[in-house]
Design a protein around this motif. Structure first.
Motif, PDB file in Angstrom:
ATOM      1  N   LYS A   1       0.789  -1.240  -0.157  1.00 51.73           N
ATOM      2  CA  LYS A   1       0.088   0.002   0.142  1.00 51.73           C
ATOM      3  C   LYS A   1       0.856   1.355  -0.068  1.00 51.73           C
ATOM      4  CE  LYS A   1      -3.851   2.151   2.811  1.00 51.73           C
ATOM      5  NZ  LYS A   1      -2.940   3.560   2.898  1.00 51.73           N
ATOM      6  N   ILE A   2       1.917   1.221   0.888  1.00 47.20           N
ATOM      7  CA  ILE A   2       2.806   2.444   0.748  1.00 47.20           C
ATOM      8  C   ILE A   2       3.635   2.551  -0.414  1.00 47.20           C
ATOM      9  CG2 ILE A   2       4.746   3.194   2.075  1.00 47.20           C
ATOM     10  CD1 ILE A   2       3.838   1.910   4.450  1.00 47.20           C
ATOM     11  N   ASN A   3       4.088   1.634  -1.005  1.00 47.31           N
ATOM     12  CA  ASN A   3       4.867   1.724  -2.145  1.00 47.31           C
ATOM     13  C   ASN A   3       3.775   2.268  -3.304  1.00 47.31           C
ATOM     14  OD1 ASN A   3       7.257   0.713  -1.232  1.00 47.31           O
ATOM     15  ND2 ASN A   3       7.085  -1.338  -1.748  1.00 47.31           N
TER      16      ASN A   3
ATOM     17  N   GLN B   1       6.240   3.934  -5.932  1.00 53.18           N
ATOM     18  CA  GLN B   1       7.333   3.261  -5.779  1.00 53.18           C
ATOM     19  C   GLN B   1       7.183   1.631  -5.904  1.00 53.18           C
ATOM     20  OE1 GLN B   1       9.265   4.995  -2.591  1.00 53.18           O
ATOM     21  NE2 GLN B   1      10.201   6.558  -4.080  1.00 53.18           N
ATOM     22  N   GLN B   2       6.442   1.309  -6.844  1.00 52.54           N
ATOM     23  CA  GLN B   2       6.078  -0.296  -6.416  1.00 52.54           C
ATOM     24  C   GLN B   2       7.082  -1.213  -6.803  1.00 52.54           C
ATOM     25  OE1 GLN B   2       2.164   0.145  -8.886  1.00 52.54           O
ATOM     26  NE2 GLN B   2       1.361  -1.648  -7.492  1.00 52.54           N
ATOM     27  N   ASP B   3       7.056  -2.257  -6.163  1.00 54.46           N
ATOM     28  CA  ASP B   3       8.187  -3.280  -6.373  1.00 54.46           C
ATOM     29  C   ASP B   3       7.997  -3.915  -7.885  1.00 54.46           C
ATOM     30  OD1 ASP B   3       8.478  -6.225  -6.440  1.00 54.46           O
ATOM     31  OD2 ASP B   3       9.860  -5.461  -4.997  1.00 54.46           O
ATOM     32  N   VAL B   4       9.208  -3.915  -8.360  1.00 54.28           N
ATOM     33  CA  VAL B   4       9.141  -4.622  -9.681  1.00 54.28           C
ATOM     34  C   VAL B   4       8.299  -5.642  -9.952  1.00 54.28           C
ATOM     35  CG1 VAL B   4      11.270  -5.750  -9.314  1.00 54.28           C
ATOM     36  CG2 VAL B   4      10.538  -4.658 -11.869  1.00 54.28           C
ATOM     37  N   HIS B   5       8.295  -6.595  -8.871  1.00 56.70           N
ATOM     38  CA  HIS B   5       7.532  -7.924  -9.342  1.00 56.70           C
ATOM     39  C   HIS B   5       6.052  -7.647  -9.188  1.00 56.70           C
ATOM     40  CE1 HIS B   5      11.649  -8.778  -7.177  1.00 56.70           C
ATOM     41  NE2 HIS B   5      11.599 -10.037  -8.163  1.00 56.70           N
TER      42      HIS B   5
ATOM     43  N   THR C   1       7.666  -1.543  10.206  1.00 59.76           N
ATOM     44  CA  THR C   1       7.507  -2.053  11.431  1.00 59.76           C
ATOM     45  C   THR C   1       6.677  -1.005  12.312  1.00 59.76           C
ATOM     46  OG1 THR C   1       8.583  -2.985  13.142  1.00 59.76           O
ATOM     47  CG2 THR C   1       9.496  -0.789  12.572  1.00 59.76           C
ATOM     48  N   CYS C   2       6.399  -1.466  13.716  1.00 58.32           N
ATOM     49  CA  CYS C   2       5.674  -0.762  14.529  1.00 58.32           C
ATOM     50  C   CYS C   2       6.489  -0.366  15.836  1.00 58.32           C
ATOM     51  CB  CYS C   2       4.418  -1.371  15.056  1.00 58.32           C
ATOM     52  SG  CYS C   2       3.211  -1.656  13.799  1.00 58.32           S
ATOM     53  N   TYR C   3       6.383   0.628  16.290  1.00 57.50           N
ATOM     54  CA  TYR C   3       7.124   1.240  17.705  1.00 57.50           C
ATOM     55  C   TYR C   3       6.091   1.474  18.732  1.00 57.50           C
ATOM     56  CZ  TYR C   3       7.036   5.956  16.357  1.00 57.50           C
ATOM     57  OH  TYR C   3       6.640   7.128  16.219  1.00 57.50           O
ATOM     58  N   ASN C   4       6.563   1.139  20.073  1.00 57.82           N
ATOM     59  CA  ASN C   4       5.833   1.375  21.117  1.00 57.82           C
ATOM     60  C   ASN C   4       4.280   0.809  21.140  1.00 57.82           C
ATOM     61  OD1 ASN C   4       7.841   3.053  21.857  1.00 57.82           O
ATOM     62  ND2 ASN C   4       6.643   5.075  21.733  1.00 57.82           N
ATOM     63  N   CYS C   5       4.577  -0.782  20.820  1.00 58.08           N
ATOM     64  CA  CYS C   5       3.562  -1.594  20.604  1.00 58.08           C
ATOM     65  C   CYS C   5       2.968  -1.950  22.069  1.00 58.08           C
ATOM     66  CB  CYS C   5       3.859  -2.957  20.206  1.00 58.08           C
ATOM     67  SG  CYS C   5       2.472  -4.178  19.959  1.00 58.08           S
ATOM     68  N   HIS C   6       2.059  -1.593  22.504  1.00 53.45           N
ATOM     69  CA  HIS C   6       1.409  -1.416  24.104  1.00 53.45           C
ATOM     70  C   HIS C   6       1.077  -3.028  24.444  1.00 53.45           C
ATOM     71  CE1 HIS C   6       1.329   3.012  24.876  1.00 53.45           C
ATOM     72  NE2 HIS C   6       1.290   2.738  23.749  1.00 53.45           N
ATOM     73  N   MET C   7       1.735  -3.652  25.208  1.00 52.92           N
ATOM     74  CA  MET C   7       1.680  -5.176  25.459  1.00 52.92           C
ATOM     75  C   MET C   7       0.566  -5.237  26.362  1.00 52.92           C
ATOM     76  SD  MET C   7       4.065  -6.610  23.784  1.00 52.92           S
ATOM     77  CE  MET C   7       4.455  -8.317  24.785  1.00 52.92           C
TER      78      MET C   7
ATOM     79  N   GLY D   1       9.776   3.580   5.416  1.00 47.41           N
ATOM     80  CA  GLY D   1      10.838   4.572   5.114  1.00 47.41           C
ATOM     81  C   GLY D   1      12.166   4.411   5.476  1.00 47.41           C
ATOM     82  N   TRP D   2      12.528   3.030   5.944  1.00 48.84           N
ATOM     83  CA  TRP D   2      13.912   3.026   6.509  1.00 48.84           C
ATOM     84  C   TRP D   2      14.153   1.595   6.336  1.00 48.84           C
ATOM     85  CZ3 TRP D   2      15.284   0.352  11.464  1.00 48.84           C
ATOM     86  CH2 TRP D   2      14.152  -0.260  11.959  1.00 48.84           C
ATOM     87  N   LEU D   3      15.563   0.921   6.324  1.00 48.77           N
ATOM     88  CA  LEU D   3      15.919  -0.266   6.210  1.00 48.77           C
ATOM     89  C   LEU D   3      16.699  -0.660   7.391  1.00 48.77           C
ATOM     90  CD1 LEU D   3      15.710  -2.689   4.174  1.00 48.77           C
ATOM     91  CD2 LEU D   3      17.768  -2.048   3.219  1.00 48.77           C
ATOM     92  N   PHE D   4      16.523  -1.702   8.033  1.00 48.54           N
ATOM     93  CA  PHE D   4      17.372  -2.320   8.971  1.00 48.54           C
ATOM     94  C   PHE D   4      18.074  -3.447   8.402  1.00 48.54           C
ATOM     95  CE2 PHE D   4      17.618  -4.981  12.929  1.00 48.54           C
ATOM     96  CZ  PHE D   4      18.169  -3.795  13.840  1.00 48.54           C
TER      97      PHE D   4
END
Length: 241
Positions: free
Chosen positions: A114-116, A121-125, A193-199, A215-218
């Motif tokens: 959805k974001i791409n 900026q869709q993936d070529v595949h 990813t998601c950050y600050n997931c409330h357990m 918008g990042w790569l780990f």
């Protein structure tokens, strides 16, 4: 009268014993190797979460079984293969190739697509109308009788870039890095990813409250190769993350 009643009870017990012996069989992992597959066990998330492997459970002290993570994973063939036609239901291999079936559970991939698309900026595949099944084999889905800890474990997944891209251009980057980098380290545009997931909210209400991050790569070093990875931060019992 008592003899007839006793005889009747004995007959009932006989049929009850026969019935339970025939229908109480439990399908084991030895009978069906799908029961060892990652789709069935959801072992990947549990493996990385567990305190035995240094996961986030060391901070939360909440067993994986108490979380909602495993609820998505399929315990029945019906979820992918069941289809209906004219008020009749039957199994179909074709039904399982519908990508919507995959994306019902693989929400992260749905969000990436959805974001791409929104960023043009869709993936070529994707632009070539390729689907999950074009790379992932039946063994990836159904397993092979080995109970893998995660899809990162060697042998767990057949899908590899090199299966199609057999002839790799000898660019400067390829010559310098050689076998030190996995294709995804450079050719994957971003991870989500998601950050600050409330357990606590997950436990009490069964809801996942988190903030999407993209918008990042780990990158991580996995089995001697640098490859793309992911991370996630959690909030539990106040501000402990």
């Amino acid at each position: 009268m008592k003899k007839k009643l006793l005889l009747f009870l004995l007959i009932c017990m006989f049929f009850l014993i026969i019935f339970t012996s025939v229908y109480s069989e439990v399908i084991t992992k030895e009978d069906c190797f799908y029961l060892k597959s990652l789709h069935y066990t959801a072992r990947g998330m549990e493996y990385w979460y567990s305190k035995e492997n240094g996961g986030i459970e060391t901070l939360t002290n909440i067993p994986y079984s108490n979380l909602s993570c495993g609820k998505c994973h399929y315990k029945s063939c019906d979820t992918c293969h069941k289809t209906s036609e004219k008020d009749k239901s039957f199994y179909s291999a074709k039904a399982a190739t519908n990508q919507d079936i995959c994306l019902k559970c693989h929400a992260r991939e749905t969000l990436v697509m959805k974001i791409n698309k929104e960023a043009n900026q869709q993936d070529v595949h994707s632009t070539k109308n390729m689907r999950c099944k074009d790379c992932h084999t039946a063994r990836d889905i159904h397993g092979d009788g080995i109970e893998y800890n995660s899809m990162k474990q060697t042998g767990a997944i057949d899908a590899k870039c090199e299966k199609c891209h057999k002839s790799i251009p000898q660019t400067i980057s390829h010559k310098i890095h050689g076998d030190k980098l996995d294709c995804k380290a450079c050719h994957e545009r971003q991870v989500v990813t998601c950050y600050n997931c409330h357990m606590d909210t997950d436990i009490k209400e069964g809801k996942r409250v988190a903030i999407p991050l993209t918008g990042w790569l780990f990158l991580m070093n996995h089995e001697g190769k640098v490859t793309s990875a992911n991370m996630q931060s959690f909030v539990v019992k106040g501000n402990k993350t």
